[in-house]
Each structure stands twice: as C-alpha cells, then as structure tokens.
Motif scaffolding. Structure first.
Motif, mmCIF file in Angstrom:
data_model
loop_
_atom_site.group_PDB
_atom_site.id
_atom_site.type_symbol
_atom_site.label_atom_id
_atom_site.label_comp_id
_atom_site.label_asym_id
_atom_site.label_seq_id
_atom_site.Cartn_x
_atom_site.Cartn_y
_atom_site.Cartn_z
ATOM 1 N N ARG A 70 0.868 -1.486 -0.216
ATOM 2 C CA ARG A 70 -0.429 -0.323 -0.165
ATOM 3 C C ARG A 70 1.010 1.654 0.184
ATOM 4 O O ARG A 70 0.748 2.266 -0.465
ATOM 5 C CB ARG A 70 -0.728 0.206 1.010
ATOM 6 C CG ARG A 70 -2.133 1.249 1.376
ATOM 7 C CD ARG A 70 -2.473 1.120 2.635
ATOM 8 N NE ARG A 70 -3.709 2.491 2.381
ATOM 9 C CZ ARG A 70 -4.940 2.306 1.603
ATOM 10 N NH1 ARG A 70 -5.257 1.612 0.511
ATOM 11 N NH2 ARG A 70 -5.535 3.320 1.526
ATOM 12 N N GLU A 71 2.347 1.610 0.708
ATOM 13 C CA GLU A 71 2.891 2.407 0.711
ATOM 14 C C GLU A 71 4.156 2.565 0.871
ATOM 15 O O GLU A 71 4.800 1.254 1.717
ATOM 16 C CB GLU A 71 1.827 2.923 2.192
ATOM 17 C CG GLU A 71 2.495 4.696 2.292
ATOM 18 C CD GLU A 71 1.988 5.836 2.742
ATOM 19 O OE1 GLU A 71 2.028 6.596 3.797
ATOM 20 O OE2 GLU A 71 0.723 5.257 3.085
ATOM 21 N N ARG A 75 2.194 5.881 -2.739
ATOM 22 C CA ARG A 75 1.260 5.308 -2.711
ATOM 23 C C ARG A 75 0.697 5.614 -4.083
ATOM 24 O O ARG A 75 0.476 6.871 -4.335
ATOM 25 C CB ARG A 75 0.605 5.251 -1.652
ATOM 26 C CG ARG A 75 -1.145 5.802 -1.161
ATOM 27 C CD ARG A 75 -1.568 5.534 -0.551
ATOM 28 N NE ARG A 75 -2.699 6.385 0.331
ATOM 29 C CZ ARG A 75 -3.511 6.056 0.800
ATOM 30 N NH1 ARG A 75 -3.051 5.297 1.882
ATOM 31 N NH2 ARG A 75 -4.198 7.298 1.402
#
Length: 322
Positions: free
Chosen positions: A19-20, A62
């Motif tokens: 995700r990030e 992201r």
C-alpha cells in the motif's frame, strides 16, 4: 531515456506490491537518491498515473485510485485508437476472441487516465452485432498460420477452393495479409514452384509442421500488393486476350498489374490479358493504347470493338458538323 523508462516501470511495480512506501525505501530498492525518487514520481504524475504523497514522519508514496495495473507504453492518441477499435467490434473477420476483446477493453480502461476516458466516452459508438462473416477465421487457426510464417517452417494443409474442390498443399509460408474481412496466406507453393495466395478460412493445417526454410524474396510490390492483384483478377467478370501490334517496351508502362498482364511475342508485338466488368469496358480500354490490335479471344470482344468504333465515328461526325 531507455534507462529512465525502465526505472519508471520498476517504480510502478514496487508501488503495486504494497500500500505505501517511504522515499528512502524506494530509493534503496531502485538504487537511486530520494531526490530522483521525487522526480520520477512527478514524471509518473505527468503521464497521468496518480501517485499520492504523505509528508512528515511515517509519510510516503502510494498509488491512487485507477492505477492498479502497470502502464501501457502508448501515447494518448494510441490508447484511444486501441480502445475505440476494441469498442467498435472490429473482430468480424476473426472468431473466438469475443471474451478476450471485452477483457482487454476493461483492463485498458482501468489504466487509462481520466482525461482519456472522457475522450473515449465522447466517441460514443453503437455497433450492430451481425455476427461473424462467412469468411471469418478462428483465432487459433490464424495464430498457427502466423506462427509458421514467423518461424519459417513449411506448412501442409488441405485446401478447399471456391467450388468446393479439396487438395493437399505444401508451402513455404511467408506473410499473412488482411484484405477487407478476409485473411490470406502468401506462400511459395512447392508443387507449383511459384507464389500463391490462399484464403486462411479455407485452410486445414496438418501437424506437425515441416522443416525450416530460408525465406525467399517476396513478389514485386510485396505480399499485400500480390494479394490485391489476385483479388482484382478473381473479381473480373470477363477476361480477354488481345495481340497488340506494338513493341513490349512501349506498351508496358501503360499496363497495371491490377487489371492486366503483358507478355512479349516478338520485337513488334505483345499479348495482353485483360479483365473487366464487361467486354464493352475492355473495348474502351483498348482504345487508350492507340495501337492496332487483333482480338484473340473471346470472339464477342470483336463485336464490342465494332460497337465502340461506330460510337466514336458517330461522335466524330456530329462534332465535325457543329
């Protein structure tokens, strides 16, 4: 430039893995500086791929919504052209790809920046589904024929002519050509020792394929022109053979392969085979050569030439009195 493009693709792949990411983590993975990471992120944004950034402790990068897949390396016009082709139902000449066509369009729309989605929606096209044409080719058959062309492997197949006659052929396949809604294979026919074109929808290939061969030089003008000439000859309603009383060299520049073939007879004459929609149209073409000629066949062309001659005589008398 190629190195930068490859790095951008790698960056996108990393952003999809979780995700990030922090800037330092991306820099370490890509073996670049955090400053270069920021620049690459800006390049992705310029290309239309949303990359969100959070500043401060614990912040990072992201992918935003609509960027779950790797990008296609196409410019805006190319993306719209591909999408419009899929949306317009261009597969009438190929069967067995309907589901794949729908899936491809769905994936393309997923990676398409919003500005391009708006352009595609503006090109609102509705397609009447008439089903595949009679000459449609199965996608697997088409792929098999193009593969042997690419691999330079001999191909054996049963072939069905327009009148239903079947024969076994063995060829050296060179090119696949699409003309209208039909697919043709241009190949060197081993038994005829000459170039031939075959409709792919009338072929039934045999497995395994034959040995590899050294590619030959294609006919003058290339494969597409060879097919076009064959179609023109095949669609002629009538043909005629005429002896032109003129040297081959003087006539040859006036003869196009699409509608006639020429051969030298002797130093002062040559024979031409013409195709046309009618004998009257062939008689009109013969006038353009502006040379004496003798009709060899069919005999009906002589009557058409007489009619044409009388017409010109009538017009000449009419305008001479004007």
């Amino acid at each position: 430039m190629r190195e930068t493009s490859a790095r951008l693709l790698r960056l996108l792949s990393l952003l999809q893995m979780r995700r990030e990411w922090s800037g330092s983590e991306l820099a370490e993975r890509l073996q670049i500086t955090t400053r270069t990471v920021r620049r690459d992120v800006e390049k992705l944004r310029d290309l239309g791929y949303p990359v969100d950034a959070n500043v401060g402790v614990g912040g990072g990068y992201r992918l935003g919504a609509g960027a779950e897949m790797p990008p296609l390396l196409l410019d805006d016009d190319e993306v719209v052209a591909v999408a419009l082709a899929l949306r317009s139902g261009t597969a009438d000449a190929v069967t067995g790809i309907g589901d794949a066509e729908t899936r491809a369009l769905a994936k393309l729309r997923q990676v398409m920046p919003s500005r391009l989605q708006h352009r595609l929606e503006a090109l609102n096209v509705e397609v009447v589904d008439n089903g595949p044409v009679a000459s449609a080719v199965d996608a697997e058959l088409l792929a098999a024929v193009t593969t042997v062309c690419h691999n330079h492997e001999r191909l054996r197949f049963d072939y069905r002519t327009h009148d239903g006659t079947s024969s076994r052929r063995e060829v050296e396949p060179h090119r696949v050509v699409r003309a209208g809604l039909r697919w043709y294979l241009v190949a060197w026919d081993l038994s005829r020792d000459d170039w031939r074109s075959f409709r792919v929808d009338r072929m039934e290939p045999k497995i395994p394929t034959g040995p590899r061969f050294a590619p030959r030089e294609l006919p003058p003008g290339g494969a597409a022109e060879f097919v076009s000439r064959g179609i023109a000859r095949g669609t002629a309603a009538v043909t005629a053979k005429v002896l032109l009383h003129a040297p081959f060299e003087s006539v040859a520049p006036m003869v196009e392969d699409r509608w006639g073939s020429l051969e030298q007879v002797d130093a002062g004459t040559c024979a031409i085979v013409l195709g046309g929609r009618s004998l009257d149209s062939i008689a009109e073409w013969l006038v353009a050569f502006d040379v004496d000629f003798t009709v060899l066949e069919p005999s009906g062309l002589r009557d058409a030439c007489r009619t044409q001659s009388e017409r010109f005589r009538f017009l000449a008398d009419r305008y001479s009195r004007a």
